[in-house]
Write a protein that holds these residues in place. Structure first.
Motif, PDB file in Angstrom:
ATOM      1  N   THR A 121      39.352  18.551  81.349  1.00  0.00           N
ATOM      2  CA  THR A 121      38.500  17.433  81.178  1.00  0.00           C
ATOM      3  C   THR A 121      38.491  16.604  80.122  1.00  0.00           C
ATOM      4  N   TYR A 127      39.846   9.984  82.529  1.00  0.00           N
ATOM      5  CA  TYR A 127      40.395  10.689  83.933  1.00  0.00           C
ATOM      6  C   TYR A 127      41.951  10.356  83.949  1.00  0.00           C
ATOM      7  N   SER A 131      45.193  12.182  84.461  1.00  0.00           N
ATOM      8  CA  SER A 131      45.652  12.966  85.522  1.00  0.00           C
ATOM      9  C   SER A 131      47.225  12.403  84.961  1.00  0.00           C
ATOM     10  N   VAL A 137      42.241  17.639  87.158  1.00  0.00           N
ATOM     11  CA  VAL A 137      40.993  17.028  86.041  1.00  0.00           C
ATOM     12  C   VAL A 137      39.976  17.045  86.914  1.00  0.00           C
ATOM     13  N   LYS A 139      35.516  16.550  86.816  1.00  0.00           N
ATOM     14  CA  LYS A 139      34.847  15.370  86.148  1.00  0.00           C
ATOM     15  C   LYS A 139      33.899  16.345  85.810  1.00  0.00           C
TER      16      LYS A 139
END
Length: 195
Positions: A121, A127, A131, A137, A139
């Motif tokens: 994270t 984000y 990636s 990834v 959240k």
């Protein structure tokens, strides 16, 4: 137990200090007398994104000698993730048992190839950048994937420090440190967000 705090130009000071304050209390409060740490960087001084300057203990040490590395975030990560010298230096931590980052520090762990096939994270606004380094990834606030431990945005650093205190010394010690810090928000192992 030896910790390397990886500092760089344009880091976010709270990313660093939030983690540093909690985890170093393992020593200052007498729980882990063998704990020691170095501020590490490529230069003898670095400044955060608002002008606070940190004096560095170790310039470009081989990071393999540490048990834990910690990488904060900040705008400086955007440039450093493409900086060959910095990333090659960070890669010397390949064998380090705990690779920890908060906020966009995870981009640097990714650039050093520590996030391959790992859940991770970062700051919620990054984000998409994360990636580029992992398809996993998450959240969420804190992720621990086999010793690669990543935290979300800036203030997560305080929770992350307490989480590492819990890993290294147990829940009771972590709670004592949390109480000394007068920080009521950390919950043991962050409930379901820790794997």
């Amino acid at each position: 137990m030896k910790i390397a705090f990886i500092l760089f130009e344009e880091l976010t000071a709270l990313d660093f200090i939030g983690f540093y304050d909690g985890i170093t209390r393992l020593k200052t409060m007498g729980f882990k007398k063998d704990l020691c740490w170095d501020l590490c960087a490529l230069n003898k001084e670095v400044s955060d994104d608002r002008g606070i300057t940190f004096k560095i203990d170790k310039i470009e040490p081989n990071l393999a000698q540490y048990d834990l590395i910690f990488v904060p975030g900040g705008m400086g990560t955007r440039t450093l993730r493409n900086d060959f010298k910095f990333i090659e230096w960070l890669k010397t931590a390949k064998s380090v048992p705990y690779k920890v980052s908060v906020c966009t520090g995870s981009l640097l762990l990714g650039a050093a190839e520590f996030l391959n096939e790992k859940k991770a994270t970062t700051h919620p606004k990054s984000y998409d950048l994360l990636s580029l380094y992992t398809s996993k990834v998450e959240k969420t606030r804190i992720i621990n994937d086999q010793g690669v431990i990543t935290g979300g945005g800036v203030a997560t650093s305080v929770d992350l420090g307490l989480y590492l205190c819990e890993i290294l010394a147990g829940k009771e010690v972590s709670t004592k440190i949390q109480n000394q810090m007068d920080y009521p928000y950390y919950q043991s192992k962050m409930l379901d967000s820790i794997l």
